[in-house]
Design a protein around this motif. Structure first.
Motif, PDB file in Angstrom:
ATOM      1  N   THR A 232      -1.641   0.636   7.572  1.00  0.00           N
ATOM      2  CA  THR A 232      -2.615   1.623   7.844  1.00  0.00           C
ATOM      3  C   THR A 232      -3.634   1.278   8.948  1.00  0.00           C
ATOM      4  OG1 THR A 232      -3.986   0.038   6.099  1.00  0.00           O
ATOM      5  CG2 THR A 232      -2.772   2.135   5.390  1.00  0.00           C
ATOM      6  N   THR A 239      -4.199   6.579  15.878  1.00  0.00           N
ATOM      7  CA  THR A 239      -4.672   7.825  15.911  1.00  0.00           C
ATOM      8  C   THR A 239      -5.788   8.159  16.782  1.00  0.00           C
ATOM      9  OG1 THR A 239      -3.979   8.140  13.781  1.00  0.00           O
ATOM     10  CG2 THR A 239      -5.700   9.658  14.325  1.00  0.00           C
ATOM     11  N   GLU A 260       3.527   8.537  15.291  1.00  0.00           N
ATOM     12  CA  GLU A 260       4.216   9.152  14.354  1.00  0.00           C
ATOM     13  C   GLU A 260       5.012   8.136  13.372  1.00  0.00           C
ATOM     14  OE1 GLU A 260       3.845  12.562  13.415  1.00  0.00           O
ATOM     15  OE2 GLU A 260       2.170  12.511  14.604  1.00  0.00           O
ATOM     16  N   LYS A 263       2.953   6.796  10.899  1.00  0.00           N
ATOM     17  CA  LYS A 263       2.229   7.754   9.857  1.00  0.00           C
ATOM     18  C   LYS A 263       3.651   7.794   8.732  1.00  0.00           C
ATOM     19  CE  LYS A 263       0.904  12.486   9.186  1.00  0.00           C
ATOM     20  NZ  LYS A 263       1.807  12.717   8.249  1.00  0.00           N
ATOM     21  N   ASN A 264       4.811   7.892   9.205  1.00  0.00           N
ATOM     22  CA  ASN A 264       6.109   7.809   8.287  1.00  0.00           C
ATOM     23  C   ASN A 264       5.970   6.687   7.446  1.00  0.00           C
ATOM     24  OD1 ASN A 264       6.938  10.247   9.679  1.00  0.00           O
ATOM     25  ND2 ASN A 264       8.403   9.161  10.873  1.00  0.00           N
ATOM     26  N   VAL A 266       3.321   5.116   6.408  1.00  0.00           N
ATOM     27  CA  VAL A 266       2.220   5.394   5.487  1.00  0.00           C
ATOM     28  C   VAL A 266       2.694   6.287   4.408  1.00  0.00           C
ATOM     29  CG1 VAL A 266      -0.366   5.834   5.101  1.00  0.00           C
ATOM     30  CG2 VAL A 266       0.515   4.342   7.029  1.00  0.00           C
ATOM     31  N   ASP A 267       3.283   7.547   4.788  1.00  0.00           N
ATOM     32  CA  ASP A 267       3.682   8.427   4.017  1.00  0.00           C
ATOM     33  C   ASP A 267       4.545   7.832   2.850  1.00  0.00           C
ATOM     34  OD1 ASP A 267       2.086  10.281   5.413  1.00  0.00           O
ATOM     35  OD2 ASP A 267       3.540  11.175   6.287  1.00  0.00           O
ATOM     36  N   ASP A 268       5.511   6.854   3.340  1.00  0.00           N
ATOM     37  CA  ASP A 268       6.634   6.378   2.175  1.00  0.00           C
ATOM     38  C   ASP A 268       5.876   5.240   1.555  1.00  0.00           C
ATOM     39  OD1 ASP A 268       8.524   8.020   3.578  1.00  0.00           O
ATOM     40  OD2 ASP A 268       9.271   6.593   4.952  1.00  0.00           O
ATOM     41  N   GLY A 269       4.631   5.110   1.517  1.00  0.00           N
ATOM     42  CA  GLY A 269       3.966   4.126   0.491  1.00  0.00           C
ATOM     43  C   GLY A 269       4.091   2.693   1.065  1.00  0.00           C
ATOM     44  N   GLY A 271       1.901   1.619   3.502  1.00  0.00           N
ATOM     45  CA  GLY A 271       0.479   1.495   4.235  1.00  0.00           C
ATOM     46  C   GLY A 271       0.092   0.020   4.203  1.00  0.00           C
ATOM     47  N   GLU A 281      11.067   1.420   9.629  1.00  0.00           N
ATOM     48  CA  GLU A 281      11.171   2.775  10.326  1.00  0.00           C
ATOM     49  C   GLU A 281      12.281   2.870  10.955  1.00  0.00           C
ATOM     50  OE1 GLU A 281      10.139   6.922  10.669  1.00  0.00           O
ATOM     51  OE2 GLU A 281       9.648   5.353   9.171  1.00  0.00           O
TER      52      GLU A 281
END
Length: 288
Positions: A232, A239, A260, A263-264, A266-269, A271, A281
């Motif tokens: 995170t 960013t 990006e 971000k993927n 973090v979006d996948d849990g 973070g 990733e």
């Protein structure tokens, strides 16, 4: 010199501990008070409020997670109305350079000095006091705080306020992109039948060698992603890199790709995993 230290997390704890071990008087404050409690055995006074942490302090060090946390602390009445005139605030958080300028302006109106001084080196660097410390601000204030900062690592004045944050973003470009390169290199070896540990050994001392290869590469091989530097946090920095680039009318394509990918994660849990988990990733992309 009385120090107020706000933010006793993964980085703040060992940094505050090193200051205490060097003989500085230190008041510690953290919103989750149990984190600050750990410093008691090293001689810290514990503050139950921001007001108490800053009121009698000559230097206030903030080591917070992100822009929102910094604004909540430095921008609060509790902070601004209780800090002594001519005290110095050293914000060692990694934040948007525009926010560091905003903080400096706000504090200057109250006759309070300000340095932005983000760090690199992770928890290991914080523990053994070898952090790279990138400082923005007035040379006079930097010189007054040099001995204090030297206890935490290697401070360098890089320019006026916000220069420290710009340098940290440059650092994070190199860190993020290099972690991606190491993740691909380890994956290539694993999938092609080559021992990745031997690859790292073979590259030692060459142009591709780095702390990231030696440390993060081995974490990837062991699949040990317990957090030393969080995903995170790396996403936050990537960013800020893109946004700062846009403000300067710059396109940073490699940084954008890495952002990006984080971000993927973090979006996948993921973070709260170590930022070396960018390896995951690469794994996910190759399973599609």
């Amino acid at each position: 010199m009385q120090i107020g230290f706000i933010g006793i997390g993964l980085m703040g704890f060992p940094m505050a501990k090193n200051l205490l071990k060097s003989g500085y008087r230190l008041k510690a404050f953290n919103r989750s008070q149990d984190k600050a409690e750990r410093l008691k055995e090293f001689g810290a006074d514990l503050s139950t409020s921001i007001k108490d942490a800053v009121a009698s302090s000559d230097v206030i060090i903030t080591m917070l997670t992100d822009d929102v946390a910094v604004e909540k602390v430095i921008g609060s009445d509790e902070f601004i109305k209780n800090i002594k005139p001519n005290a110095t605030v050293i914000d060692m958080s990694s934040i948007n350079p525009a926010l560091s300028k905003k903080c400096a302006k706000l504090l200057k109106e109250k006759k309070i000095n300000y340095l932005d001084a983000p760090v690199s080196g992770g928890t290991l660097g914080a523990e053994d006091a070898s952090l790279a410390i990138m400082v923005g601000g007035e040379e006079k204030i930097f010189n007054e705080c040099f001995d204090l900062l030297k206890i935490l690592g290697n401070p360098t004045l890089v320019g006026p306020v916000s220069s420290g944050q710009i340098s940290k973003l440059a650092n994070q470009i190199i860190v993020g992109v290099t972690i991606g390169a190491v993740a691909e290199a380890v994956t290539l070896c694993e999938k092609s039948g080559t021992n990745p540990n031997k690859m790292i050994e073979a590259l030692s001392g060459g142009w591709a060698d780095s702390k990231i290869l030696q440390t993060h590469g081995k974490r990837m091989i062991k699949k040990d992603f317990s957090p030393k530097g969080k995903t995170t946090t790396q996403l936050k920095d990537m960013t800020n890199i893109i946004n700062t680039g846009k403000a300067a009318d710059l396109h940073l394509p490699i940084s954008n790709l890495i952002k990006e990918m984080y971000k993927n994660l973090v979006d996948d849990g993921l973070g709260n995993t170590d930022h070396s988990s960018l390896y995951n990733e690469i794994e996910k992309i190759n399973k599609k």
